[in-house]
Motif scaffolding. Structure first.
Motif, PDB file in Angstrom:
ATOM      1  N   ARG A  23       0.834  -1.207   0.000  1.00  0.00           N
ATOM      2  CA  ARG A  23       0.000   0.000   0.000  1.00  0.00           C
ATOM      3  C   ARG A  23       0.865   1.253   0.000  1.00  0.00           C
ATOM      4  N   VAL A  24       1.980   1.220   0.719  1.00  0.00           N
ATOM      5  CA  VAL A  24       2.927   2.346   0.705  1.00  0.00           C
ATOM      6  C   VAL A  24       3.436   2.552  -0.718  1.00  0.00           C
ATOM      7  N   VAL A 109       9.349   9.546  -5.978  1.00  0.00           N
ATOM      8  CA  VAL A 109       8.567   8.348  -5.672  1.00  0.00           C
ATOM      9  C   VAL A 109       9.257   7.524  -4.587  1.00  0.00           C
ATOM     10  N   ILE A 110      10.538   7.265  -4.762  1.00  0.00           N
ATOM     11  CA  ILE A 110      11.277   6.467  -3.785  1.00  0.00           C
ATOM     12  C   ILE A 110      11.331   7.197  -2.448  1.00  0.00           C
ATOM     13  N   ALA A 115       9.844   7.711   3.216  1.00  0.00           N
ATOM     14  CA  ALA A 115       9.271   8.541   4.282  1.00  0.00           C
ATOM     15  C   ALA A 115       8.066   7.847   4.917  1.00  0.00           C
ATOM     16  N   ALA A 116       7.216   7.214   4.098  1.00  0.00           N
ATOM     17  CA  ALA A 116       6.043   6.532   4.627  1.00  0.00           C
ATOM     18  C   ALA A 116       6.449   5.356   5.507  1.00  0.00           C
ATOM     19  N   LEU A 117       7.452   4.614   5.079  1.00  0.00           N
ATOM     20  CA  LEU A 117       7.930   3.500   5.906  1.00  0.00           C
ATOM     21  C   LEU A 117       8.603   4.010   7.176  1.00  0.00           C
ATOM     22  N   ALA A 118       9.345   5.100   7.071  1.00  0.00           N
ATOM     23  CA  ALA A 118       9.984   5.688   8.255  1.00  0.00           C
ATOM     24  C   ALA A 118       8.942   6.128   9.275  1.00  0.00           C
ATOM     25  N   LEU A 121       7.770   2.992  11.049  1.00  0.00           N
ATOM     26  CA  LEU A 121       8.820   2.529  11.967  1.00  0.00           C
ATOM     27  C   LEU A 121       8.919   3.436  13.194  1.00  0.00           C
ATOM     28  N   ALA A 122       8.773   4.738  13.004  1.00  0.00           N
ATOM     29  CA  ALA A 122       8.858   5.688  14.112  1.00  0.00           C
ATOM     30  C   ALA A 122       7.711   5.507  15.103  1.00  0.00           C
ATOM     31  N   ALA A 123       6.583   4.996  14.619  1.00  0.00           N
ATOM     32  CA  ALA A 123       5.426   4.789  15.491  1.00  0.00           C
ATOM     33  C   ALA A 123       5.574   3.534  16.363  1.00  0.00           C
ATOM     34  N   MET A 124       6.575   2.724  16.064  1.00  0.00           N
ATOM     35  CA  MET A 124       6.781   1.488  16.822  1.00  0.00           C
ATOM     36  C   MET A 124       7.587   1.762  18.083  1.00  0.00           C
ATOM     37  N   GLU A 125       7.365   0.942  19.084  1.00  0.00           N
ATOM     38  CA  GLU A 125       8.204   0.994  20.283  1.00  0.00           C
ATOM     39  C   GLU A 125       9.626   0.628  19.862  1.00  0.00           C
TER      40      GLU A 125
END
Length: 161
Positions: A23-24, A109-110, A115-118, A121-125
């Motif tokens: 989806r990203v 695009v890349i 950025a979307a994946l980062a 990841l940033a939202a994870m503990e």
């Protein structure tokens, strides 16, 4: 739970993560759909990841007849995203390379994908993120660490001059 049930849960967990990543990737394509079609973006990413390409290589990449690849590439030339140049050794072959605008579009695009994946990841503990990153590396290693042949989901590009 039996071994078969655990394996199914493992596969389901991997599919859920893959769905998020796809989806990203799809959202990053939507970001430029007013500029290029999906096949045109595949051409741009193929050139960005592999260097200059011939029309034959692009046709094989897209799985289309050479005349279709020629039309697709002609539109990219007209849009100022790629250039054509004759191969000095064999004038029957034309090399397709990215222009600065083509490079910028692929990097956009890349960059969006990264950025979307980062953000996810940033939202994870921190501990979960470290575990996930270790698992991602192990998963990529087990799969041979090769990006998709068509570049459609590429997140990492070699340095583009």
């Amino acid at each position: 739970m039996d071994d078969q049930g655990e394996k199914l849960q493992d596969v389901d967990a991997a599919l859920l993560a893959a769905d998020v990543m796809m989806r990203v990737a799809a959202r990053s394509v939507l970001e430029v759909e007013d500029l290029v079609t999906s096949p045109q973006l595949r051409v741009l990413v193929a050139i960005a990841t592999r260097g200059p390409q011939t029309l034959g290589e692009i046709a094989a990449e897209l799985g289309v007849h050479a005349s279709n690849a020629t039309r697709t590439c002609e539109k990219l030339v007209q849009a100022g995203l790629i250039t054509r140049s004759e191969n000095r050794a064999d004038r029957r072959f034309v090399h397709l390379t990215l222009t600065q605008d083509g490079i910028a579009l692929v990097q956009r695009v890349i960059g969006h994908r990264r950025a979307a994946l980062a953000e996810v990841l940033a939202a994870m503990e921190p501990r979960d993120r470290a575990t996930a990153l270790h698992a991602f590396r192990a998963f990529a290693h087990a799969a041979g660490e090769r990006p998709a042949a068509d570049g459609r989901f590429s997140l990492v590009l070699p340095a583009i001059a």
